[in-house]
Each structure stands twice: as C-alpha cells, then as structure tokens.
Design a protein around this motif. Sequence first.
Motif, PDB file in Angstrom:
ATOM      1  N   ASP A  17     -21.946 -50.494  29.029  1.00 37.23           N
ATOM      2  CA  ASP A  17     -23.078 -50.956  29.843  1.00 37.23           C
ATOM      3  C   ASP A  17     -24.330 -51.099  28.988  1.00 37.23           C
ATOM      4  OD1 ASP A  17     -21.740 -51.146  32.165  1.00 37.23           O
ATOM      5  OD2 ASP A  17     -22.859 -49.625  33.243  1.00 37.23           O
ATOM      6  N   VAL A  41     -20.962 -55.506  30.911  1.00 40.24           N
ATOM      7  CA  VAL A  41     -21.306 -54.737  32.102  1.00 40.24           C
ATOM      8  C   VAL A  41     -20.133 -54.724  33.085  1.00 40.24           C
ATOM      9  CG1 VAL A  41     -22.886 -54.569  34.032  1.00 40.24           C
ATOM     10  CG2 VAL A  41     -23.734 -55.042  31.785  1.00 40.24           C
ATOM     11  N   THR A  45     -18.744 -51.109  34.014  1.00 40.90           N
ATOM     12  CA  THR A  45     -18.802 -50.578  35.370  1.00 40.90           C
ATOM     13  C   THR A  45     -17.399 -50.343  35.925  1.00 40.90           C
ATOM     14  OG1 THR A  45     -20.837 -51.778  35.634  1.00 40.90           O
ATOM     15  CG2 THR A  45     -19.855 -50.903  37.608  1.00 40.90           C
ATOM     16  N   ILE A  48     -16.318 -47.056  34.626  1.00 42.38           N
ATOM     17  CA  ILE A  48     -16.952 -45.956  35.362  1.00 42.38           C
ATOM     18  C   ILE A  48     -16.229 -45.750  36.690  1.00 42.38           C
ATOM     19  CG2 ILE A  48     -19.064 -45.164  36.464  1.00 42.38           C
ATOM     20  CD1 ILE A  48     -20.636 -46.690  34.482  1.00 42.38           C
ATOM     21  N   VAL A  52     -14.184 -42.484  38.015  1.00 46.86           N
ATOM     22  CA  VAL A  52     -14.496 -41.787  39.269  1.00 46.86           C
ATOM     23  C   VAL A  52     -13.255 -41.734  40.159  1.00 46.86           C
ATOM     24  CG1 VAL A  52     -15.860 -41.926  41.366  1.00 46.86           C
ATOM     25  CG2 VAL A  52     -16.932 -42.276  39.188  1.00 46.86           C
ATOM     26  N   MET A  64     -12.391 -41.321  48.277  1.00 49.37           N
ATOM     27  CA  MET A  64     -13.250 -41.687  47.153  1.00 49.37           C
ATOM     28  C   MET A  64     -12.474 -42.497  46.130  1.00 49.37           C
ATOM     29  SD  MET A  64     -15.904 -39.240  45.348  1.00 49.37           S
ATOM     30  CE  MET A  64     -15.751 -38.926  43.625  1.00 49.37           C
ATOM     31  N   LYS A  67     -11.652 -46.043  47.469  1.00 53.24           N
ATOM     32  CA  LYS A  67     -12.832 -46.900  47.513  1.00 53.24           C
ATOM     33  C   LYS A  67     -13.248 -47.313  46.107  1.00 53.24           C
ATOM     34  CE  LYS A  67     -14.512 -45.231  51.813  1.00 53.24           C
ATOM     35  NZ  LYS A  67     -15.366 -44.274  52.494  1.00 53.24           N
ATOM     36  N   CYS A  71     -13.542 -51.140  44.840  1.00 52.37           N
ATOM     37  CA  CYS A  71     -14.808 -51.644  44.303  1.00 52.37           C
ATOM     38  C   CYS A  71     -14.588 -52.233  42.912  1.00 52.37           C
ATOM     39  CB  CYS A  71     -15.821 -50.510  44.258  1.00 52.37           C
ATOM     40  SG  CYS A  71     -17.484 -51.050  44.059  1.00 52.37           S
ATOM     41  N   PHE A  74     -13.151 -55.662  43.292  1.00 45.91           N
ATOM     42  CA  PHE A  74     -14.199 -56.602  43.705  1.00 45.91           C
ATOM     43  C   PHE A  74     -15.018 -57.046  42.509  1.00 45.91           C
ATOM     44  CE2 PHE A  74     -14.651 -54.980  48.315  1.00 45.91           C
ATOM     45  CZ  PHE A  74     -13.743 -55.917  48.725  1.00 45.91           C
ATOM     46  N   ILE A  75     -15.472 -56.054  41.719  1.00 44.76           N
ATOM     47  CA  ILE A  75     -16.358 -56.386  40.602  1.00 44.76           C
ATOM     48  C   ILE A  75     -15.645 -57.258  39.596  1.00 44.76           C
ATOM     49  CG2 ILE A  75     -17.512 -55.359  38.637  1.00 44.76           C
ATOM     50  CD1 ILE A  75     -18.848 -53.623  40.308  1.00 44.76           C
TER      51      ILE A  75
ATOM     52  N   THR B  41     -24.933 -54.910  39.279  1.00 44.82           N
ATOM     53  CA  THR B  41     -23.724 -54.221  38.833  1.00 44.82           C
ATOM     54  C   THR B  41     -24.038 -52.821  38.318  1.00 44.82           C
ATOM     55  OG1 THR B  41     -23.022 -56.397  38.171  1.00 44.82           O
ATOM     56  CG2 THR B  41     -21.625 -54.602  37.550  1.00 44.82           C
ATOM     57  N   LEU B  42     -25.206 -52.690  37.650  1.00 43.21           N
ATOM     58  CA  LEU B  42     -25.581 -51.359  37.154  1.00 43.21           C
ATOM     59  C   LEU B  42     -25.813 -50.395  38.311  1.00 43.21           C
ATOM     60  CD1 LEU B  42     -28.029 -52.121  34.248  1.00 43.21           C
ATOM     61  CD2 LEU B  42     -25.754 -51.171  34.113  1.00 43.21           C
ATOM     62  N   VAL B  44     -24.238 -50.351  41.077  1.00 42.99           N
ATOM     63  CA  VAL B  44     -22.931 -49.848  41.482  1.00 42.99           C
ATOM     64  C   VAL B  44     -22.538 -48.648  40.622  1.00 42.99           C
ATOM     65  CG1 VAL B  44     -20.502 -50.439  41.655  1.00 42.99           C
ATOM     66  CG2 VAL B  44     -22.201 -52.062  42.362  1.00 42.99           C
ATOM     67  N   GLY B  45     -22.824 -48.758  39.297  1.00 43.06           N
ATOM     68  CA  GLY B  45     -22.562 -47.627  38.412  1.00 43.06           C
ATOM     69  C   GLY B  45     -23.356 -46.388  38.812  1.00 43.06           C
ATOM     70  N   CYS B  48     -21.757 -44.650  41.660  1.00 44.30           N
ATOM     71  CA  CYS B  48     -20.589 -43.850  41.252  1.00 44.30           C
ATOM     72  C   CYS B  48     -21.028 -42.505  40.732  1.00 44.30           C
ATOM     73  CB  CYS B  48     -19.853 -44.536  40.130  1.00 44.30           C
ATOM     74  SG  CYS B  48     -19.020 -45.930  40.674  1.00 44.30           S
ATOM     75  N   ILE B  49     -22.034 -42.513  39.828  1.00 47.18           N
ATOM     76  CA  ILE B  49     -22.457 -41.244  39.241  1.00 47.18           C
ATOM     77  C   ILE B  49     -23.028 -40.335  40.320  1.00 47.18           C
ATOM     78  CG2 ILE B  49     -23.886 -40.195  37.468  1.00 47.18           C
ATOM     79  CD1 ILE B  49     -21.783 -41.862  36.298  1.00 47.18           C
ATOM     80  N   ALA B  51     -22.080 -40.295  43.408  1.00 41.00           N
ATOM     81  CA  ALA B  51     -20.943 -39.759  44.166  1.00 41.00           C
ATOM     82  C   ALA B  51     -20.338 -38.577  43.446  1.00 41.00           C
ATOM     83  CB  ALA B  51     -19.898 -40.847  44.368  1.00 41.00           C
ATOM     84  N   GLU B  57     -18.445 -38.848  49.373  1.00 42.53           N
ATOM     85  CA  GLU B  57     -17.815 -40.135  49.101  1.00 42.53           C
ATOM     86  C   GLU B  57     -18.550 -41.306  49.728  1.00 42.53           C
ATOM     87  OE1 GLU B  57     -15.641 -41.741  51.507  1.00 42.53           O
ATOM     88  OE2 GLU B  57     -15.707 -40.229  53.080  1.00 42.53           O
ATOM     89  N   MET B  60     -19.757 -44.281  47.685  1.00 43.27           N
ATOM     90  CA  MET B  60     -18.867 -45.393  47.330  1.00 43.27           C
ATOM     91  C   MET B  60     -18.987 -46.530  48.328  1.00 43.27           C
ATOM     92  SD  MET B  60     -17.860 -44.245  44.636  1.00 43.27           S
ATOM     93  CE  MET B  60     -17.038 -45.754  44.256  1.00 43.27           C
ATOM     94  N   ASN B  61     -19.292 -46.209  49.609  1.00 44.55           N
ATOM     95  CA  ASN B  61     -19.520 -47.289  50.577  1.00 44.55           C
ATOM     96  C   ASN B  61     -20.713 -48.133  50.152  1.00 44.55           C
ATOM     97  OD1 ASN B  61     -17.604 -45.899  51.860  1.00 44.55           O
ATOM     98  ND2 ASN B  61     -18.830 -45.253  53.609  1.00 44.55           N
ATOM     99  N   ALA B  63     -21.763 -48.497  47.153  1.00 43.77           N
ATOM    100  CA  ALA B  63     -21.385 -49.264  45.963  1.00 43.77           C
ATOM    101  C   ALA B  63     -20.661 -50.541  46.356  1.00 43.77           C
ATOM    102  CB  ALA B  63     -20.512 -48.407  45.053  1.00 43.77           C
ATOM    103  N   ILE B  64     -19.693 -50.432  47.293  1.00 40.76           N
ATOM    104  CA  ILE B  64     -18.928 -51.616  47.684  1.00 40.76           C
ATOM    105  C   ILE B  64     -19.845 -52.645  48.330  1.00 40.76           C
ATOM    106  CG2 ILE B  64     -17.131 -52.438  49.225  1.00 40.76           C
ATOM    107  CD1 ILE B  64     -15.677 -49.864  48.796  1.00 40.76           C
ATOM    108  N   ALA B  67     -22.045 -54.305  45.742  1.00 39.02           N
ATOM    109  CA  ALA B  67     -21.343 -55.263  44.891  1.00 39.02           C
ATOM    110  C   ALA B  67     -21.181 -56.589  45.619  1.00 39.02           C
ATOM    111  CB  ALA B  67     -19.982 -54.702  44.483  1.00 39.02           C
ATOM    112  N   LEU B  68     -20.771 -56.531  46.902  1.00 34.79           N
ATOM    113  CA  LEU B  68     -20.529 -57.780  47.629  1.00 34.79           C
ATOM    114  C   LEU B  68     -21.816 -58.538  47.892  1.00 34.79           C
ATOM    115  CD1 LEU B  68     -17.767 -56.686  50.090  1.00 34.79           C
ATOM    116  CD2 LEU B  68     -17.597 -58.087  48.083  1.00 34.79           C
ATOM    117  N   PHE B  71     -23.246 -60.177  44.861  1.00 39.46           N
ATOM    118  CA  PHE B  71     -22.489 -61.388  44.504  1.00 39.46           C
ATOM    119  C   PHE B  71     -22.951 -62.578  45.338  1.00 39.46           C
ATOM    120  CE2 PHE B  71     -18.582 -63.901  45.484  1.00 39.46           C
ATOM    121  CZ  PHE B  71     -18.560 -64.583  44.297  1.00 39.46           C
TER     122      PHE B  71
END
Lengths: 131, 88, 161
Positions: A17, A41, A45, A48, A52, A64, A67, A71, A74-75, B41-42, B44-45, B48-49, B51, B57, B60-61, B63-64, B67-68, B71
């Motif tokens: 990243d 990136v 990601t 990462i 996780v 977790m 998901k 994700c 998706f990315i 995108t970062l 989203v990272g 994660c951290i 979480a 958890e 993560m919702n 994050a998803i 991401a969408l 986009f």
Amino acid sequence: MLETACYWVIGIGLVFDLFGCIGLIRLPDVYNRAQAATKCVTLGTCMILLGVAGLGFGRADWPMGVKAVICAVFILLTNPVAAHAICRGAYLSGVKLWEGSVEDAFADRARDLRDRQTEEGLVSHEETETP
Amino acid sequence: MTPFEQTALAVLLLSSVLCLFRIGRGPTAPDRTVAIDILGTLIVGFCCIMALLTGQEYYMNIAIAWALISFVGTLALAKYLEGRHYDA
Amino acid sequence: MKWLMCLLSVFALWMLLFWSLDPWVLGTGAFFALLVGTLLGDIFPDRLEKLLDPRRWLFLMIYLPFFFWCCVRANLDVALRVIHPDVPIRPGIVKVRTTLRGEMAKTFLANSITLTPGTLTVDIDGQDLYIHWININTDDVRRRTEEICGRFEPLLRRIFE
C-alpha cells in the motif's frame, strides 16, 4: 503458527500500500500514476483482507472471515475496472501523455470516439478542451 | 492496542496523507480522481485493521459497503470526465 | 433460467453476509433476491451451463495461483521503479490483438492485464486492446502480444469459452 503467517501477510500488504502511494506521488502523469497505484493498492488491500480473514477463521469467527473474503473478491474485480474507466476518461478529456512517452496508438481511436460524441450532440469538445 | 496495530495504522495514515497530497496538488482532474479511488481502497484497509483491533465484525460491513460505493462513485466521475451522459 | 441463477446467487451472497438462519433473515433475503432477480435477471451472463463443467473449475484453480504470482511480481516491479532514484520508465500506449472472443473472457483478460507487470488496459474495441505500458522494451508486434496477453490467453480460453 497460522496467526503469525496472517500477521506477516497483513504486514506485506501494508508495505505494498505504501509503495503504491509513493508511486502516486513520484510518477509523472495520470496513466503511470493510475498504473502504479492500482496495482500496488489492490494487491496490498487484498492481502490485508486475506490476512484478516485468516485470523477470523483461526478464531472461529466465521462471519468476519467470510466477509473479508467477499470484500477481497469485490476489490479484485472492481479496482482494475475503475482504473480503466479513469484512464479512458482522462484520455478523452484531453489529458496528454507525459512528454517522455515513446508511443501513442490510442490517438486515432480517441479521435473517432470524440467525433462520434460530437456528432451525437452529446458534448462539444471545443468548450471543454483544457488549454 | 498492540505495537503491530499501531504500526499498521501509522503506515495506512502515511499512505492516506500521500493520497491527500495528490488530491490537493494534482495538476489535472483525472489525477485527483485516481487519488480519490485509491483513498477509498485504503479506507477499506483501515476498516480491516479496526476490525482486528476491536474484534467487532461489523467493521467488515463498512468495508464492503465502502468498496462498492467508492467503485460506483469512481465510475460516475470517470464518465463525467469522458463527457458523456450518465445513461449512455 | 437466468432469472433463477441470478436469484440464487443473490440469495447465497445475502446468506453469506448475514451468516445466520434466523427466519427474518431468510424472509427478507428471499424478498430482495426476488426483487433483484426480476429487475436485473436479464443482464446476468448467459450460457450458464458452462458452470457445471468440472474441467473449467480445474483450470480456474490453476489460473488463480498463477495470477497471484504475476500480481506479486508486478508489485515488486512497480516498487523497484518507484523507489529507484531516477524513476526508470519508458511509457506509451500500444495496441495488441487478442484471439479471445467471449465478453466474459475479454473482461477477465483486461483485468488480468491491468494487475500484471507494467501494463494497464485503456480501452477494448472488438479484438483490439489498447494498453498503457510503463516500460516498452520491444517494437515487434508479435513479441508484444506474447508478452502482454500470451500468458493468460490459453488458460482463459479453457475457462470461459
């Protein structure tokens, strides 16, 4: 054991990243920047997220992990498409390649596309052209 | 917060600051768009951290969803740059 | 058929995201799967019977690690170029032809090209791919095609066509 491996994967993802963002700063034009940043990136990601996910599965925290995997998929699917769309948009909006570029095979096709747009009356490029 | 998580957040923060620099300075609009996409995108990272750090958890919702939505937003910006109508 | 596949995949995604068998989750999931399947069923990819062929899944399993390896190499390549003091790049947009025909296969080829060393797909026009290449090292069209899409084409053809 699994936990250590997951932490290593996350660490490598973080380093990727960081390299991607350094590329965003150091490279000379939009296309090169998009290229470096998207590659680094996206994979960073994803790593990462997979780390996780591994940690989640290791702790039997199934939601977790699942998901995180979804994700990551998706990315992996959406980021290249976004980079492609931005680059095409950049070219058609009149951003020139860096002066050190050696070849440009897209110029003819871009001219055709713009002519078609102008014919259809969607946009007049004379007005939106940047100096 | 373990040292690993502190370092991870610091690295992501540094990357985000570099992205913000490109968003502020970017000589053309596409530069900024690329940087915004990367920033999404970062984030989203980051989620994660977070979480990992909290053990919750529901990050993560976020994050998803992020991401969408990032986009779709990037595609809309790209179409705008291209000079097309959104339904074309 | 397409409607059913779309409905089932949306419902499966919903159940994976919620990860519970509560009747409320099942009910709302079924409702939204019906809604999405009815609205968007006809933009789902067709010829879904290909999904049932185990050989395609086998080749997908070969393709994924190979793709991952290419990704990692691409990242190391970019990282080296970025931290090198005088940024050794020789960029330009080149045009190559692919032999793949299916829409799905071409989409995956373009995405794979974007994530592998030094290349980014700018546009697709029929069989022509316009590629932004960060370090053009040859003028020969055949070697370019080999280097950019030669690696993925055989596997992708077996997976998607």
